[in-house]
Design a protein around this motif. Structure first.
Motif, PDB file in Angstrom:
ATOM      1  N   SER A  96       0.835  -1.194   0.000  1.00 47.38           N
ATOM      2  CA  SER A  96       0.000   0.000   0.000  1.00 47.38           C
ATOM      3  C   SER A  96       0.871   1.246   0.000  1.00 47.38           C
ATOM      4  CB  SER A  96      -0.895   0.018   1.236  1.00 47.38           C
ATOM      5  OG  SER A  96      -1.658   1.205   1.279  1.00 47.38           O
ATOM      6  N   GLN A 156       0.321   7.355   3.457  1.00 45.90           N
ATOM      7  CA  GLN A 156      -0.441   8.601   3.398  1.00 45.90           C
ATOM      8  C   GLN A 156       0.506   9.794   3.246  1.00 45.90           C
ATOM      9  OE1 GLN A 156      -2.502   9.823   7.039  1.00 45.90           O
ATOM     10  NE2 GLN A 156      -4.367   9.914   5.814  1.00 45.90           N
ATOM     11  N   TYR A 184       5.983   3.538  -0.267  1.00 47.63           N
ATOM     12  CA  TYR A 184       4.941   2.532  -0.058  1.00 47.63           C
ATOM     13  C   TYR A 184       5.475   1.470   0.886  1.00 47.63           C
ATOM     14  CZ  TYR A 184       7.250  -0.499  -3.525  1.00 47.63           C
ATOM     15  OH  TYR A 184       8.151  -1.270  -4.202  1.00 47.63           O
ATOM     16  N   GLY A 237      -3.344   2.031   4.135  1.00 45.69           N
ATOM     17  CA  GLY A 237      -3.375   3.279   3.366  1.00 45.69           C
ATOM     18  C   GLY A 237      -3.424   4.514   4.249  1.00 45.69           C
TER      19      GLY A 237
END
Length: 200
Positions: A109, A112, A117, A152
């Motif tokens: 993922s 933020q 990632y 995420g």
């Protein structure tokens, strides 16, 4: 007995208090939750001591004495490994056995507000019997989606520090339990573990 329904009703002894008691216990379960609810459910269930809400729903906590141990086996190999005796019981640790289950595929993922990632492998544990693991397997697609959503929301601060990773693991546990509770009526996962953790 008479043919008059009103007389028949009057002749029957009235059950006082039992309906009110059950209603009060149900209100306690709904409103009180926690220990009060578990006590009330144990009381309704009858004599054998207080039961937790999970036990009433059919999920059984597995005491350490009933834990399945890996690698032991029976016969000469098991005797050679343990000297023919059961391993000594520790004086500390968890009261219940941990039932572990690794999720098959890694999760990837974006972080933020970051160009990085994260890719993680995840395993979970439960102090309950195999029913919780079976629920997890049955709802694996929904669970994987919840895990990806929680990942995420992870920030760089969380994935680069051990305290942040602990908070992330707790958030993943909550996401998994929320999904299982929605699908099956009960979560039962106590911890989430990272089996690998890569940030790029």
């Amino acid at each position: 007995m008479s043919d008059d329904p009103e007389t028949e009703v009057a002749e029957k002894p009235k059950k006082k208090g039992k309906g009110k008691l059950i209603l009060m216990l149900l209100v306690l379960v709904v409103a009180g939750g926690g220990a009060g609810g578990a006590y009330a459910l144990g009381f309704i269930g009858g004599g054998g001591g207080a039961k937790t809400a999970a036990e009433v729903a059919g999920y059984k906590l597995v005491p350490k004495s009933e834990q399945k141990r890996g690698g032991g086996g029976e016969g000469k190999e098991g005797e050679a490994k343990s000297g023919g005796k059961a391993p000594p019981a520790g004086s500390g640790g968890d009261q219940y056995a941990s039932n572990y289950y690794p999720l098959d595929k890694d999760f990837t993922s974006n972080l933020q507000d970051s160009v990085h990632y994260v890719q993680v492998g995840i395993a979970v544990s439960t102090p309950y019997d195999d029913t919780v693991i079976e629920n997890l397997k049955t709802n694996e697609i929904a669970v994987r989606s919840a895990i990806l959503m929680a990942l995420g929301d992870a920030t760089e601060d969380e994935v680069f520090t051990s305290d942040g990773k602990k908070r992330l693991a707790a958030r993943l546990t909550a996401a998994i339990n929320a999904t299982l509770k929605q699908k099956e009526g009960f979560g039962g996962i106590s911890n989430t573990y990272f089996t690998n953790f890569v940030v790029q």
